[in-house]
Design a protein around this motif. Structure first.
Motif, short mmCIF file in Angstrom:
data_model
loop_
_atom_site.label_atom_id
_atom_site.label_comp_id
_atom_site.label_asym_id
_atom_site.label_seq_id
_atom_site.Cartn_x
_atom_site.Cartn_y
_atom_site.Cartn_z
N ALA A 54 59.46 58.88 77.77
CA ALA A 54 58.13 58.84 79.10
C ALA A 54 57.23 60.69 79.18
O ALA A 54 56.48 60.03 79.29
CB ALA A 54 59.17 60.12 80.29
N ASP A 55 57.75 61.87 78.67
CA ASP A 55 56.66 62.63 77.85
C ASP A 55 55.92 61.86 77.23
O ASP A 55 54.74 62.42 76.22
CB ASP A 55 57.13 63.57 77.08
N LYS A 57 55.38 58.46 76.83
CA LYS A 57 53.93 57.75 77.28
C LYS A 57 52.81 58.70 77.63
O LYS A 57 52.08 58.21 78.26
CB LYS A 57 54.96 56.96 78.27
N LEU A 58 53.37 59.70 78.68
CA LEU A 58 52.27 60.97 79.52
C LEU A 58 51.64 61.29 78.85
O LEU A 58 49.88 60.86 78.57
CB LEU A 58 52.99 61.47 79.86
N SER A 59 51.83 61.22 77.15
CA SER A 59 51.29 61.60 76.17
C SER A 59 49.74 61.20 75.79
O SER A 59 48.52 61.00 75.59
CB SER A 59 51.80 62.26 75.08
N MET A 61 48.62 58.31 77.36
CA MET A 61 48.24 57.83 78.95
C MET A 61 46.78 58.95 78.76
O MET A 61 46.05 58.82 79.13
CB MET A 61 49.28 58.50 80.39
N TYR A 62 47.52 59.96 78.71
CA TYR A 62 46.12 61.40 78.05
C TYR A 62 45.35 61.10 77.89
O TYR A 62 44.21 61.55 77.68
CB TYR A 62 47.26 62.85 78.46
#
Length: 82
Positions: A54-55, A57-59, A61-62
């Protein structure tokens, strides 16, 4: 025991039966709680094992949002300069 009346003995047996029933219920509840705890622990392990993904994927996305914002700012600046 010989000086105990039949009524007292009967009451004592009933109390023992109630105690046995209460102990059985307590053991059953403990087993159910233990099973629920195991299930909850398994869910927590699954969630913790998924956190790094999840982390990541967030990276991504950022980075995607930053690229889009950079593109929009570049288009706005390019429009005003030309």
């Amino acid at each position: 025991m010989s000086d105990m009346s039949f009524k007292q003995a009967k009451e004592l047996v009933e109390r023992m039966e109630f105690s046995e029933i209460a102990l059985r219920k307590a053991v059953d509840n403990f087993e159910k709680s233990s099973q629920n705890f195991d299930i909850t622990l398994k869910h927590q392990e699954d969630i913790i094992s998924k956190l790094p993904y999840a982390d990541k994927k967030l990276s991504y996305m950022y980075i995607a949002v930053a690229v889009n914002i950079g593109l929009i700012i570049g288009l706005v600046i390019g429009k005003y300069l030309l």
